[in-house]
Design a protein around this motif. Structure first.
Motif, PDB file in Angstrom:
ATOM      1  N   ALA A 338     -18.212  14.606   8.598  1.00 26.68           N
ATOM      2  CA  ALA A 338     -17.990  15.505   9.732  1.00 26.68           C
ATOM      3  C   ALA A 338     -16.560  16.034   9.768  1.00 26.68           C
ATOM      4  CB  ALA A 338     -18.298  14.774  11.033  1.00 26.68           C
ATOM      5  N   ASN A 339     -15.739  15.624   8.799  1.00 26.20           N
ATOM      6  CA  ASN A 339     -14.340  16.033   8.716  1.00 26.20           C
ATOM      7  C   ASN A 339     -13.567  15.634   9.976  1.00 26.20           C
ATOM      8  OD1 ASN A 339     -12.245  17.132   7.195  1.00 26.20           O
ATOM      9  ND2 ASN A 339     -12.415  19.135   8.184  1.00 26.20           N
ATOM     10  N   ARG A 340     -13.903  14.438  10.498  1.00 21.42           N
ATOM     11  CA  ARG A 340     -13.168  13.884  11.634  1.00 21.42           C
ATOM     12  C   ARG A 340     -12.179  12.850  11.113  1.00 21.42           C
ATOM     13  NH1 ARG A 340     -18.368  12.813  13.698  1.00 21.42           N
ATOM     14  NH2 ARG A 340     -17.880  10.588  13.575  1.00 21.42           N
ATOM     15  N   SER A 341     -11.024  12.806  11.740  1.00 25.61           N
ATOM     16  CA  SER A 341     -10.024  11.830  11.300  1.00 25.61           C
ATOM     17  C   SER A 341     -10.503  10.422  11.631  1.00 25.61           C
ATOM     18  CB  SER A 341      -8.686  12.103  11.990  1.00 25.61           C
ATOM     19  OG  SER A 341      -8.822  11.971  13.394  1.00 25.61           O
ATOM     20  N   MET A 342     -10.080   9.467  10.812  1.00 21.45           N
ATOM     21  CA  MET A 342     -10.451   8.073  11.030  1.00 21.45           C
ATOM     22  C   MET A 342      -9.210   7.208  10.890  1.00 21.45           C
ATOM     23  SD  MET A 342     -13.361   5.747   9.194  1.00 21.45           S
ATOM     24  CE  MET A 342     -13.662   4.058   9.756  1.00 21.45           C
ATOM     25  N   ALA A 343      -9.026   6.309  11.862  1.00 17.54           N
ATOM     26  CA  ALA A 343      -7.847   5.439  11.859  1.00 17.54           C
ATOM     27  C   ALA A 343      -8.102   4.232  10.960  1.00 17.54           C
ATOM     28  CB  ALA A 343      -7.526   5.003  13.284  1.00 17.54           C
ATOM     29  N   ILE A 344      -8.056   4.465   9.668  1.00 15.21           N
ATOM     30  CA  ILE A 344      -8.338   3.389   8.713  1.00 15.21           C
ATOM     31  C   ILE A 344      -7.286   2.290   8.801  1.00 15.21           C
ATOM     32  CG2 ILE A 344      -8.519   2.872   6.236  1.00 15.21           C
ATOM     33  CD1 ILE A 344      -9.782   5.600   5.863  1.00 15.21           C
ATOM     34  N   GLU A 345      -6.096   2.642   9.281  1.00 11.77           N
ATOM     35  CA  GLU A 345      -5.021   1.654   9.349  1.00 11.77           C
ATOM     36  C   GLU A 345      -5.311   0.521  10.330  1.00 11.77           C
ATOM     37  OE1 GLU A 345      -4.188   4.918  12.310  1.00 11.77           O
ATOM     38  OE2 GLU A 345      -4.832   4.783  10.208  1.00 11.77           O
ATOM     39  N   VAL A 346      -6.274   0.723  11.272  1.00 13.32           N
ATOM     40  CA  VAL A 346      -6.588  -0.362  12.212  1.00 13.32           C
ATOM     41  C   VAL A 346      -7.527  -1.381  11.583  1.00 13.32           C
ATOM     42  CG1 VAL A 346      -6.317   1.225  14.153  1.00 13.32           C
ATOM     43  CG2 VAL A 346      -8.616   0.739  13.282  1.00 13.32           C
ATOM     44  N   CYS A 347      -8.027  -1.090  10.404  1.00  8.30           N
ATOM     45  CA  CYS A 347      -8.965  -1.989   9.736  1.00  8.30           C
ATOM     46  C   CYS A 347      -8.196  -2.976   8.853  1.00  8.30           C
ATOM     47  CB  CYS A 347      -9.961  -1.190   8.897  1.00  8.30           C
ATOM     48  SG  CYS A 347     -10.899   0.021   9.872  1.00  8.30           S
ATOM     49  N   GLY A 348      -8.844  -4.062   8.520  1.00  7.42           N
ATOM     50  CA  GLY A 348      -8.209  -5.075   7.691  1.00  7.42           C
ATOM     51  C   GLY A 348      -7.832  -4.541   6.320  1.00  7.42           C
ATOM     52  N   SER A 349      -6.738  -5.061   5.765  1.00  7.14           N
ATOM     53  CA  SER A 349      -6.234  -4.580   4.467  1.00  7.14           C
ATOM     54  C   SER A 349      -7.282  -4.613   3.362  1.00  7.14           C
ATOM     55  CB  SER A 349      -5.009  -5.402   4.051  1.00  7.14           C
ATOM     56  OG  SER A 349      -3.978  -5.252   5.002  1.00  7.14           O
ATOM     57  N   PRO A 350      -8.082  -5.663   3.234  1.00  5.51           N
ATOM     58  CA  PRO A 350      -9.064  -5.695   2.137  1.00  5.51           C
ATOM     59  C   PRO A 350     -10.100  -4.573   2.221  1.00  5.51           C
ATOM     60  CG  PRO A 350      -8.758  -7.886   3.085  1.00  5.51           C
ATOM     61  CD  PRO A 350      -8.089  -6.925   4.004  1.00  5.51           C
ATOM     62  N   LEU A 351     -10.287  -4.005   3.416  1.00  8.12           N
ATOM     63  CA  LEU A 351     -11.322  -2.983   3.590  1.00  8.12           C
ATOM     64  C   LEU A 351     -10.809  -1.565   3.394  1.00  8.12           C
ATOM     65  CD1 LEU A 351     -13.097  -4.344   6.812  1.00  8.12           C
ATOM     66  CD2 LEU A 351     -14.067  -4.281   4.516  1.00  8.12           C
ATOM     67  N   ARG A 352      -9.513  -1.379   3.455  1.00  6.36           N
ATOM     68  CA  ARG A 352      -8.990  -0.020   3.560  1.00  6.36           C
ATOM     69  C   ARG A 352      -9.320   0.847   2.357  1.00  6.36           C
ATOM     70  NH1 ARG A 352      -3.085  -1.644   6.189  1.00  6.36           N
ATOM     71  NH2 ARG A 352      -3.963  -2.463   8.151  1.00  6.36           N
ATOM     72  N   ASP A 353      -9.177   0.295   1.136  1.00  7.17           N
ATOM     73  CA  ASP A 353      -9.485   1.102  -0.053  1.00  7.17           C
ATOM     74  C   ASP A 353     -10.952   1.518  -0.069  1.00  7.17           C
ATOM     75  OD1 ASP A 353      -6.889   0.965  -0.907  1.00  7.17           O
ATOM     76  OD2 ASP A 353      -7.220  -0.719  -2.283  1.00  7.17           O
ATOM     77  N   LYS A 354     -11.816   0.580   0.281  1.00  7.33           N
ATOM     78  CA  LYS A 354     -13.247   0.895   0.306  1.00  7.33           C
ATOM     79  C   LYS A 354     -13.551   1.952   1.370  1.00  7.33           C
ATOM     80  CE  LYS A 354     -16.258  -2.339  -0.364  1.00  7.33           C
ATOM     81  NZ  LYS A 354     -17.165  -3.521  -0.210  1.00  7.33           N
ATOM     82  N   LEU A 355     -12.884   1.852   2.516  1.00  9.37           N
ATOM     83  CA  LEU A 355     -13.120   2.820   3.582  1.00  9.37           C
ATOM     84  C   LEU A 355     -12.594   4.199   3.208  1.00  9.37           C
ATOM     85  CD1 LEU A 355     -12.263   0.622   6.706  1.00  9.37           C
ATOM     86  CD2 LEU A 355     -14.525   1.274   5.881  1.00  9.37           C
ATOM     87  N   LYS A 356     -11.447   4.228   2.536  1.00  7.13           N
ATOM     88  CA  LYS A 356     -10.925   5.520   2.078  1.00  7.13           C
ATOM     89  C   LYS A 356     -11.886   6.164   1.088  1.00  7.13           C
ATOM     90  CE  LYS A 356      -6.005   4.416   2.642  1.00  7.13           C
ATOM     91  NZ  LYS A 356      -4.725   4.147   1.931  1.00  7.13           N
ATOM     92  N   HIS A 357     -12.381   5.333   0.168  1.00  7.17           N
ATOM     93  CA  HIS A 357     -13.349   5.854  -0.805  1.00  7.17           C
ATOM     94  C   HIS A 357     -14.587   6.402  -0.089  1.00  7.17           C
ATOM     95  CE1 HIS A 357     -15.927   6.165  -4.307  1.00  7.17           C
ATOM     96  NE2 HIS A 357     -16.816   5.376  -3.707  1.00  7.17           N
ATOM     97  N   ALA A 358     -15.076   5.666   0.914  1.00  7.53           N
ATOM     98  CA  ALA A 358     -16.255   6.115   1.658  1.00  7.53           C
ATOM     99  C   ALA A 358     -15.950   7.395   2.426  1.00  7.53           C
ATOM    100  CB  ALA A 358     -16.719   5.021   2.619  1.00  7.53           C
ATOM    101  N   TYR A 359     -14.737   7.486   2.974  1.00  2.08           N
ATOM    102  CA  TYR A 359     -14.352   8.682   3.737  1.00  2.08           C
ATOM    103  C   TYR A 359     -14.332   9.911   2.826  1.00  2.08           C
ATOM    104  CZ  TYR A 359     -11.691  11.695   6.871  1.00  2.08           C
ATOM    105  OH  TYR A 359     -11.290  12.739   7.665  1.00  2.08           O
ATOM    106  N   PHE A 360     -13.685   9.780   1.663  1.00  2.00           N
ATOM    107  CA  PHE A 360     -13.630  10.917   0.731  1.00  2.00           C
ATOM    108  C   PHE A 360     -15.015  11.247   0.179  1.00  2.00           C
ATOM    109  CE2 PHE A 360      -9.075   9.427   0.048  1.00  2.00           C
ATOM    110  CZ  PHE A 360      -8.567  10.376   0.917  1.00  2.00           C
ATOM    111  N   SER A 361     -15.832  10.207  -0.003  1.00  2.00           N
ATOM    112  CA  SER A 361     -17.208  10.455  -0.449  1.00  2.00           C
ATOM    113  C   SER A 361     -17.964  11.261   0.599  1.00  2.00           C
ATOM    114  CB  SER A 361     -17.933   9.128  -0.707  1.00  2.00           C
ATOM    115  OG  SER A 361     -17.356   8.445  -1.803  1.00  2.00           O
ATOM    116  N   GLY A 362     -17.702  10.967   1.863  1.00  2.00           N
ATOM    117  CA  GLY A 362     -18.335  11.735   2.932  1.00  2.00           C
ATOM    118  C   GLY A 362     -17.912  13.192   2.901  1.00  2.00           C
ATOM    119  N   GLN A 363     -16.623  13.428   2.622  1.00  7.19           N
ATOM    120  CA  GLN A 363     -16.159  14.814   2.511  1.00  7.19           C
ATOM    121  C   GLN A 363     -16.821  15.517   1.327  1.00  7.19           C
ATOM    122  OE1 GLN A 363     -11.825  14.277   2.413  1.00  7.19           O
ATOM    123  NE2 GLN A 363     -11.726  15.072   4.522  1.00  7.19           N
ATOM    124  N   ASP A 364     -16.888  14.797   0.179  1.00  3.20           N
ATOM    125  CA  ASP A 364     -17.550  15.382  -0.996  1.00  3.20           C
ATOM    126  C   ASP A 364     -19.027  15.644  -0.701  1.00  3.20           C
ATOM    127  OD1 ASP A 364     -15.172  15.211  -2.337  1.00  3.20           O
ATOM    128  OD2 ASP A 364     -15.678  13.349  -3.408  1.00  3.20           O
TER     129      ASP A 364
END
Length: 462
Positions: A338-364
């Motif tokens: 939906a191209n909405r911003s997401m505060a990934i920084e509030v999530c635990g460190s081990p999850l952030r890379d996976k969440l970023k990947h999921a976010y960019f996958s959503g954009q793609d």
């Protein structure tokens, strides 16, 4: 008597009477064989007694007359009398409860009564009217009692009755007034308690009531007041918890005005409301916001709330639950899509890379969706062009066949020239259609590949 001569009068009577039972219902009643109920139905519908017609009807529709027993006529008559009495009693009661004078003659002369030839029953009407009249005055008495009027208000009712030409039922009015007077004191006690008014207010109320001649029911007032005062303290505690007040102030105010205090109930409601507040705060912050407990505690007084011993536990538990719901690949994917911003920084460190990947996958995925829709539209246009081209080819083939030389129509230079032109046009059209078919195949292949790509984007977020 033939079947037609027996049944026709009954059918006509049923059709003419607007509230008569249907033929199907009549047959069902015959099958049951309850002649008292059959008679009662006729009487209640305003029909005159007609056992002979009912018997003939049942004879013709139920087992050759087996439903008619020896005492059927007597039971029918008993039932009819009951139904007729209920009809007239109901009419009388309706007039009585509306405060109308007795009007049996007008009811009996009504068009529907004449049309149905309803036998009159003044005794039943009068009995029903008396019952309805009593209910009418009982209701008036209750209304006056609830309004806090004295019992002497019945004189106004008596005057009204004389003016309207109806019977005044003193006993019914008094009974209703007693019920209403009790309700008046019950409401007064409950209202005073719910507004934090001390029960000593009863003395003022009682004095005022006695001066007006109103009966005082202290026990009713106190029972209602005592039943509601606990709720007052509970409601006050819940409200104070989120408006910056606490028991110390409320207790002093209550003692000053002589109000009975329920400290335990107040504190229980006060603390429960604060627990709800901190849980709600944790949920609100947990979904996409950082852990703000310290800031919220520091600003609690400004916000009109209080920190309690369990604040940290309640807030943390709620925040963690919502944070866990927020910090999942599916949510990151949908935010990116939906191209909405997401505060990934509030999530635990081990999850952030996976969440970023999921976010960019959503954009793609969103971009692929746009391309997919465009690809579907392009394929649809190619299909439309193919359809038009094939129709054109069919017309050309038909023209070529129709213009072949025959004995009756030998070839000429002009016809040969036209045929050669058509053949050339046909070859070009066939080549064009083949190119379109290849384009359509390519478009469909691309759509399939893009769809697989979209599926992989969604699947690979985990």
């Amino acid at each position: 008597m033939t079947l037609a001569t027996r049944v026709l009068p009954l059918i006509l009577a049923v059709l003419l009477a607007g509230c008569s039972a249907s033929i199907k219902q009549r047959i069902a009643a015959c099958k049951v064989g309850d002649w008292q109920q059959i008679g009662k139905t006729d009487g209640a519908e305003g029909a005159p007694p007609n056992f002979a017609e009912r018997k003939d009807f049942c004879d013709d529709h139920v087992d050759g007359g087996k439903s008619v027993t020896a005492d059927a006529a007597a039971r029918y008559t008993t039932g009819w009398e009951q139904g007729n009495a209920e009809l007239w009693s109901g009419l009388g009661a309706a007039d009585g409860t509306r405060g109308l004078p007795q009007q049996f003659a007008a009811r009996a002369a009504a068009e529907d009564m004449r049309k149905r030839k309803t036998p009159p029953n003044q005794g039943a009407y009068d009995a029903g009217w008396l019952k309805g009249n009593s209910q009418y005055w009982e209701g008036i008495g209750k209304r006056d009692g609830v309004a806090g009027q004295p019992l002497t208000a019945r004189e106004a009712g008596r005057s009204q009755a004389d003016h309207s030409g109806i019977r005044f039922d003193d006993a019914a009015y008094s009974n209703g007034w007693q019920v209403g007077n009790r309700q008046f004191w019950q409401d007064a006690g409950a209202n005073d308690a719910s507004n934090g008014v001390p029960d000593s207010e009863l003395q003022k109320r009682a004095s005022s009531a006695r001066s007006l001649g109103v009966q005082v029911q202290e026990d009713v007032y106190r029972a209602a007041w005592n039943g509601e005062i606990v709720n007052y303290w509970r409601n006050l505690g819940a409200r104070d918890a989120v408006t910056g007040s606490e028991f110390g102030v409320r207790g002093r105010e209550a003692r000053q005005k002589g109000l009975k205090i329920f400290e335990a109930e107040y504190r229980q409601a006060w603390e429960k409301r604060l627990m709800e507040h901190w849980e709600q705060a944790g949920r609100e912050d947990g979904y996409g916001k950082p852990f703000l407990l310290e800031e919220r505690i520091a600003n609690a007084r400004r916000d009109g709330v209080f920190a309690i011993p369990d604040t940290r536990t309640i807030y943390t538990r709620a925040w963690e639950a919502e944070n866990a719901r927020y910090c999942v690949p599916e949510n990151a994917f949908e935010h990116g899509r939906a191209n909405r911003s997401m505060a990934i920084e509030v999530c635990g460190s081990p999850l952030r890379d996976k969440l970023k990947h999921a976010y960019f996958s959503g954009q793609d995925f969103a971009s692929a969706e746009v391309r997919q829709r465009q690809g579907v539209e392009d394929a649809r246009q190619i299909e439309a062009r193919l359809y038009d081209g094939r129709k054109r080819l069919d017309r050309l083939d038909r023209d070529i066949r129709n213009n072949q030389p025959t004995k009756e129509k030998p070839a000429t230079d002009e016809s040969d020239k036209q045929n050669r032109r058509r053949e050339q046009e046909r070859r070009e059209l066939v080549d064009h259609l083949r190119r379109l078919e290849r384009q359509l195949d390519d478009a469909r292949l691309w759509l399939d590949q893009n769809d697989l790509h979209m599926q992989r984007l969604r699947r690979n977020i985990y």
